[in-house]
Motif scaffolding. Structure first.
Motif, PDB file in Angstrom:
ATOM      1  N   GLY A 344       0.798  -1.225   0.000  1.00  0.00           N
ATOM      2  CA  GLY A 344       0.000   0.000   0.000  1.00  0.00           C
ATOM      3  C   GLY A 344       0.825   1.265   0.000  1.00  0.00           C
ATOM      4  O   GLY A 344       0.330   2.337  -0.360  1.00  0.00           O
ATOM      5  N   GLU A 347       3.024   4.341  -4.166  1.00  0.00           N
ATOM      6  CA  GLU A 347       2.137   5.300  -4.813  1.00  0.00           C
ATOM      7  C   GLU A 347       2.857   5.953  -5.992  1.00  0.00           C
ATOM      8  O   GLU A 347       4.083   5.987  -6.042  1.00  0.00           O
ATOM      9  CB  GLU A 347       1.696   6.371  -3.803  1.00  0.00           C
ATOM     10  CG  GLU A 347       0.788   5.858  -2.689  1.00  0.00           C
ATOM     11  CD  GLU A 347      -0.605   5.496  -3.180  1.00  0.00           C
ATOM     12  OE1 GLU A 347      -0.963   5.927  -4.303  1.00  0.00           O
ATOM     13  OE2 GLU A 347      -1.308   4.786  -2.466  1.00  0.00           O
ATOM     14  N   TRP A 349      -1.291   5.164  -6.934  1.00  0.00           N
ATOM     15  CA  TRP A 349      -2.021   3.908  -7.079  1.00  0.00           C
ATOM     16  C   TRP A 349      -2.111   3.465  -8.530  1.00  0.00           C
ATOM     17  O   TRP A 349      -2.048   2.261  -8.838  1.00  0.00           O
ATOM     18  CB  TRP A 349      -3.432   4.025  -6.482  1.00  0.00           C
ATOM     19  CG  TRP A 349      -4.302   5.083  -7.119  1.00  0.00           C
ATOM     20  CD1 TRP A 349      -4.453   6.365  -6.721  1.00  0.00           C
ATOM     21  CD2 TRP A 349      -5.141   4.923  -8.283  1.00  0.00           C
ATOM     22  NE1 TRP A 349      -5.330   7.035  -7.538  1.00  0.00           N
ATOM     23  CE2 TRP A 349      -5.781   6.177  -8.509  1.00  0.00           C
ATOM     24  CE3 TRP A 349      -5.434   3.869  -9.134  1.00  0.00           C
ATOM     25  CZ2 TRP A 349      -6.662   6.389  -9.558  1.00  0.00           C
ATOM     26  CZ3 TRP A 349      -6.320   4.070 -10.192  1.00  0.00           C
ATOM     27  CH2 TRP A 349      -6.922   5.315 -10.392  1.00  0.00           C
ATOM     28  N   TYR A 350      -2.247   4.419  -9.438  1.00  0.00           N
ATOM     29  CA  TYR A 350      -2.435   4.069 -10.839  1.00  0.00           C
ATOM     30  C   TYR A 350      -1.135   3.612 -11.504  1.00  0.00           C
ATOM     31  O   TYR A 350      -1.168   3.097 -12.610  1.00  0.00           O
ATOM     32  CB  TYR A 350      -3.052   5.243 -11.610  1.00  0.00           C
ATOM     33  CG  TYR A 350      -2.427   6.597 -11.312  1.00  0.00           C
ATOM     34  CD1 TYR A 350      -1.255   7.003 -11.911  1.00  0.00           C
ATOM     35  CD2 TYR A 350      -3.040   7.457 -10.402  1.00  0.00           C
ATOM     36  CE1 TYR A 350      -0.694   8.239 -11.631  1.00  0.00           C
ATOM     37  CE2 TYR A 350      -2.487   8.695 -10.116  1.00  0.00           C
ATOM     38  CZ  TYR A 350      -1.308   9.078 -10.728  1.00  0.00           C
ATOM     39  OH  TYR A 350      -0.743  10.306 -10.439  1.00  0.00           O
ATOM     40  N   GLN A 353      -0.581  -0.093  -8.104  1.00  0.00           N
ATOM     41  CA  GLN A 353      -1.537  -0.886  -7.340  1.00  0.00           C
ATOM     42  C   GLN A 353      -2.423  -1.792  -8.186  1.00  0.00           C
ATOM     43  O   GLN A 353      -3.122  -2.653  -7.637  1.00  0.00           O
ATOM     44  CB  GLN A 353      -2.417   0.045  -6.491  1.00  0.00           C
ATOM     45  CG  GLN A 353      -1.664   0.787  -5.405  1.00  0.00           C
ATOM     46  CD  GLN A 353      -1.009  -0.163  -4.416  1.00  0.00           C
ATOM     47  OE1 GLN A 353      -1.575  -1.177  -4.048  1.00  0.00           O
ATOM     48  NE2 GLN A 353       0.207   0.163  -3.994  1.00  0.00           N
TER      49      GLN A 353
END
Length: 807
Positions: A344, A347, A349-350, A353
């Motif tokens: 998590g 970063e 996220w795109y 993740q």
């Protein structure tokens, strides 16, 4: 009389000795292709060398035998095979297998020669096939044999297994369904095992392959496990883990895991090194200091018969990864098991993740990731990892390699007039491309080899054919740093971005978010363009649209999201084709052929629009170039005929008066209230480059006038003399494009074909401005990979034109 007879016999023996002196002792100067093998590890050890080298047409006719000599003209044990032939049957690309021990940081020099009457030298301990029901290969004390309870047994010491953990935590074994000899030779033989992962009750999950290679007289084994996401049902597959298991037949007495810190001791309880991201790992199961940065990716096991070392190439670059040892053996976590939230911290996220959901990995149907693992039965983990990460490759002498014609219109690095350009190109690669990947942390299991930041949030999927430009630099310089980066880039494209397999659920997925298209059926060989996650399906259309709008992409509330596989303006095969020729990698050839078959069928069906429209120029041109990459493999006439159909389409739509392809400019190309007519220059350039490649292959005279007229139109329509640049489009309000590479290449092609002095003058002026501006490498930022590719396109060809002219 007796003296005369003795004299004659002695004289005959002397003549025979002179005749065979070059083959036996190798002291006669040998003519052939000069080859260097460079060490990048600092090691001094004998290691396998595998790679392809080119030959000029007619040089080595069909029936020629090949022999390799060292720097002292002594024959070297080697194995050769013809990867491709010229149309006259002579060898075009030769795959070499031999062994070398270059000095640390230095080079070992060889020469490849050929003749009908020469014969190669066999190794002292050749690789041999054993007679058995299943294919078994051996050399010395190393033996590879498929086994029923696993995948592979090595020398009656260890078994190799593949184990998948599904989304429910159920263990699924890799079951071999076929075992074949892919390569049989005295220097190297390779087995290929094919099968599938199955649950305890026999349910099939998806497929796998395992290539296993053995080398003459060496204690090393090369493994290449690969998963094939070819499930019958489902288009997104969740798995909790995938492990390559190395299981000694005798219980291990001790083990070690490499790293600073690392670990060593008796493998009683489980110890696992877990590479969490590209900058951090931790060792689980011990109490002492257990954190580090970039693990080297090796482990060792003492099975009582010696130390067995194992190393995974690009370990930290392909995070997450793990190495685990216990009382039964060791496991390499290709997709290591993890707890929810473990990544998590990565970063945005795109960027990262998309791969993770709860405690599972998300993999899309059609992908086929693979890994490279080395084992050494006389183990030294540190050395093995170094050699695994930068294996030895043959570098053909640049001047000789380029003279063969397989690399196009280039000049070798270091040749007359090229020094300033050579420094310029190396600066862009080292301080631009490679530095950007490092600074932006463009790493990860499904990311490694690609570059990030197209439209702020997309992975690039190697737009503008990054592998091609890097491998061309390898040809020009012979420097293996270019080969290794270009090879990783090509592998990424073939394993992640190409749709290798299709099922009904994947078709349904495309239909639901973008609609099925009657003019382009969903099938293997389709390629995803730059997008979030490399391919579609990880996030909803709405979420991706919100992301694009937040960046102002396209200055629209409904921007093009790049999620479907229908866009033919982003398909590139030439870099992968070069990679096949340089490596002999069967998967690379299979991928290029699959893309070529898909595209040529699309062209033959005559339902897809390759003629008119504001973006059709690059659809026509990139499709033509992609088919050309497939044609280069074996000169399949079907591919050439497909290129002809595309050239016919382009010629039929060209304005006969001004020479342009004219359309009302769309939004984004012209913001004027009354739209201008014309085309974006880079789009027309791509079309011209495709047509020019077709001309090189066929000498179709129709192309000459077409290319000349279009270049005149381009210059009349968009050239800005005071800025030494072309405008983006035919709209007078559009901005200069900063001498984009595809346009440089298009004008080079025009000058080569027609010798127009005005075209050459403008090209020279544009080049001088571009060269001056880019003496300092671009700073690292999102999209720098695309910047490198767009810059380098056409550059070596332009410089060769200026230095060496049209001759």
């Amino acid at each position: 009389m007796r003296r005369i007879t003795i004299f004659c016999i002695c004289f005959i023996f002397i003549l025979i000795g002179l005749m065979f002196k070059g083959c036996v002792k190798g002291k006669t100067p040998v003519e052939g292709l000069d080859i260097n093998v460079y060490d990048m590890t600092g090691l001094k050890s004998l290691r396998p060398v595998t790679g392809g080298v080119p030959l000029s047409q007619g040089t080595a006719p069909e029936g020629s035998n090949f022999i390799l000599y060292d720097k002292d003209n002594n024959p070297v044990p080697s194995q050769t095979s013809v990867l491709a032939r010229w149309k006259d049957g002579s060898a075009r690309w030769i795959l070499l297998d031999f062994q070398a021990s270059p000095p640390p940081g230095g080079a070992a020099n060889f020469k490849l020669s050929w003749d009908e009457n020469v014969s190669g030298v066999n190794p002292n301990v050749p690789v041999q096939m054993k007679n058995s029901e299943m294919p078994v290969v051996e050399s010395g004390e190393v033996e590879l044999s498929p086994v029923k309870d696993g995948l592979l047994r090595i020398s009656e010491r260890i078994d190799i297994k593949l184990t998948l953990t599904d989304s429910k935590g159920q263990k699924c074994s890799g079951v071999v369904e076929s075992a074949d000899v892919e390569t049989e030779g005295k220097m190297r033989s390779t087995l290929v095992l094919k099968g599938s992962f199955r649950t305890d009750n026999g349910k099939r999950i998806f497929g796998f392959r395992m290539r296993a290679s053995i080398f003459a007289g060496l204690s090393k084994v090369f493994l290449e496990p690969q998963i094939l996401l070819d499930a019958e049902n489902g288009w997104m597959h969740n798995i909790c883990g995938l492990q390559l298991e190395v299981v000694p037949l005798d219980a291990p007495r001790a083990a070690a895991i490499g790293g600073t810190p690392g670990w060593s001791g008796k493998s009683v309880s489980t110890v696992r090194l877990f590479q969490i991201d590209d900058e951090n790992y931790r060792i689980e199961g011990i109490s002492e200091k257990n954190k580090g940065s970039k693990a080297p990716g090796w482990a060792e096991i003492d099975d009582g018969k010696g130390v067995i070392a194992v190393a995974l190439r690009d370990f930290w670059q392909q995070w997450p990864k793990s190495i685990e040892v216990d009382s039964k053996g060791l496991k390499i976590g290709l997709f290591p098991e993890f707890e929810k939230g473990a990544f998590g911290h990565m970063e945005p996220w795109y960027k990262y993740q998309y791969l993770f959901e709860n405690n599972c990995y998300r993999l899309r149907e059609g992908q086929a990731p693979r890994w490279q693992v080395w084992l050494d039965l006389s183990g030294d983990g540190t050395s093995l990892a170094k050699s695994a990460n930068t294996p030895l490759v043959p570098s053909a002498d640049p001047a000789q390699a380029i003279a063969t014609g397989v690399w196009g219109y280039l000049a070798a690095a270091g040749s007359g007039g090229m020094r300033e350009y050579d420094d310029w190109a190396e600066n862009l690669f080292d301080n631009g491309y490679c530095h950007s990947i490092k600074a932006q942390r463009d790493y990860g299991q499904m990311n490694w080899g690609d570059w990030y930041g197209e439209r702020h949030c997309n992975w690039g999927n190697h737009e503008y054919d990054t592998p091609k430009h890097i491998l061309m630099q390898f040809a020009r310089t012979g420097d293996p740093k270019y080969f290794h980066v270009g090879n990783i880039a090509a592998r990424h494209t073939s394993e992640v971005d190409v749709i290798q397999f299709i099922n009904e659920d994947l078709k349904k997925h495309f239909k639901e978010f973008s609609g099925l298209r009657e003019n382009y059926p969903i099938r293997p060989g389709m390629v995803h363009e730059h997008c979030v996650g490399h391919v579609s399906g990880f996030y909803s259309v709405e979420k991706i649209r919100e992301l694009y709008v937040s960046f102002g992409t396209g200055r629209s509330k409904t921007p093009y999201l790049c999620l479907d596989p229908y866009n033919l303006g982003h398909i590139f095969t030439q870099g992968m084709a070069y990679n096949y020729f340089l490596t002999g990698d069967p998967w690379m050839k299979e991928t290029v052929e699959k893309i070529g078959e898909n595209l040529v069928k699309l062209v033959e069906d005559r339902k897809f629009n390759f003629k008119t429209g504001s973006h059709v120029g690059r659809v026509n041109g990139w499709t033509m170039l992609a088919i050309a990459g497939a044609y280069d493999l074996e000169f399949n006439e079907r591919f050439l005929n497909g290129m002809k159909l595309l050239a016919d389409d382009a010629l039929s739509a060209q304005d006969p008066n001004c020479g342009g392809w004219l359309h009302t400019l769309p939004w984004g190309h012209c913001y004027c209230e009354t739209k201008h007519v014309g085309e974006a220059g880079f789009i027309g350039s791509v079309r011209i480059n495709g047509m020019s490649r077709y001309y090189e292959l066929t000498e179709d005279e129709r192309i000459l006038e077409s290319v000349k007229k279009w270049n005149t139109f381009l210059n009349n329509d968009t050239w800005i003399e005071q800025k030494s640049d072309w405008r983006y489009t035919s709209c007078p309000a559009s901005n200069p494009i900063r001498q984009i590479g595809v346009t440089i290449m298009a004008v080079v092609n025009s000058v080569k074909m027609n010798g127009d002095p005005e075209h050459l003058r403008i090209l020279r002026k544009a080049w001088d401005a571009k060269f001056k501006r880019l003496k300092v490498a671009p700073t690292a930022r999102p999209g720098s990979g695309k910047t490198y590719s767009t810059i380098m396109y056409g550059c070596p060809e332009a410089m060769n034109l200026f230095v060496n002219g049209l001759d």
